[in-house]
Design a protein around this motif. Structure first.
Motif, mmCIF file in Angstrom:
data_model
loop_
_atom_site.group_PDB
_atom_site.id
_atom_site.type_symbol
_atom_site.label_atom_id
_atom_site.label_comp_id
_atom_site.label_asym_id
_atom_site.label_seq_id
_atom_site.Cartn_x
_atom_site.Cartn_y
_atom_site.Cartn_z
ATOM 1 N N HIS A 3 0.818 -1.216 0.000
ATOM 2 C CA HIS A 3 0.000 0.000 0.000
ATOM 3 C C HIS A 3 0.852 1.267 0.000
ATOM 4 C CE1 HIS A 3 0.567 -0.582 4.356
ATOM 5 N NE2 HIS A 3 0.346 0.706 4.476
ATOM 6 N N GLU A 41 -1.957 -1.412 8.132
ATOM 7 C CA GLU A 41 -2.263 -0.387 7.139
ATOM 8 C C GLU A 41 -2.205 0.991 7.785
ATOM 9 O OE1 GLU A 41 -5.685 0.835 3.884
ATOM 10 O OE2 GLU A 41 -5.968 -0.924 5.140
ATOM 11 N N THR A 43 -3.574 4.517 8.045
ATOM 12 C CA THR A 43 -4.854 5.171 7.754
ATOM 13 C C THR A 43 -4.875 6.556 8.387
ATOM 14 O OG1 THR A 43 -5.904 4.349 9.781
ATOM 15 C CG2 THR A 43 -6.043 2.917 7.811
ATOM 16 N N VAL A 68 -1.773 7.230 -1.330
ATOM 17 C CA VAL A 68 -1.768 6.183 -0.307
ATOM 18 C C VAL A 68 -2.993 6.323 0.583
ATOM 19 C CG1 VAL A 68 -0.526 5.282 1.711
ATOM 20 C CG2 VAL A 68 0.739 5.924 -0.356
#
Length: 94
Positions: A3, A41, A43, A68
């Motif tokens: 990611h 991840e 965020t 991203v």
């Protein structure tokens, strides 16, 4: 971390001096390295949990600019990117 590939792509296409300078002087690089090492991840919510200083705001804008993270209205989430952010102009535009 797949990611983060868009960020890696932009950094490799950017002016080398600008990337070296950012890597050498930015607290945001240390934050990004710590977050990436957690293998979770990255965020907006993860970034919201960090100290909201200039480095974190710049890192957030960099992650948004590179795709991203999705863009969000920072005024609705209690933080302001304002005009105090360093420019991401050294990064190539999509």
């Amino acid at each position: 971390m797949p990611h983060l590939a868009p960020l890696a792509d932009k950094l490799t296409a950017a002016e080398p001096w600008a990337v070296r300078n950012w890597l050498a002087t930015s607290k945001g690089v240390q934050v990004l390295a710590r977050l990436a090492s957690q293998k979770a991840e990255i965020t907006h919510e993860v970034l919201d949990g960090l100290e909201q200083d200039g480095s974190t705001r710049y890192l957030r804008e960099l992650l948004v600019t590179t795709g991203v993270l999705p863009r969000r209205d920072e005024n609705l989430h209690g933080s302001s990117s304002g005009s105090t952010l360093p420019s991401t102009a050294c990064l190539p535009r999509s």
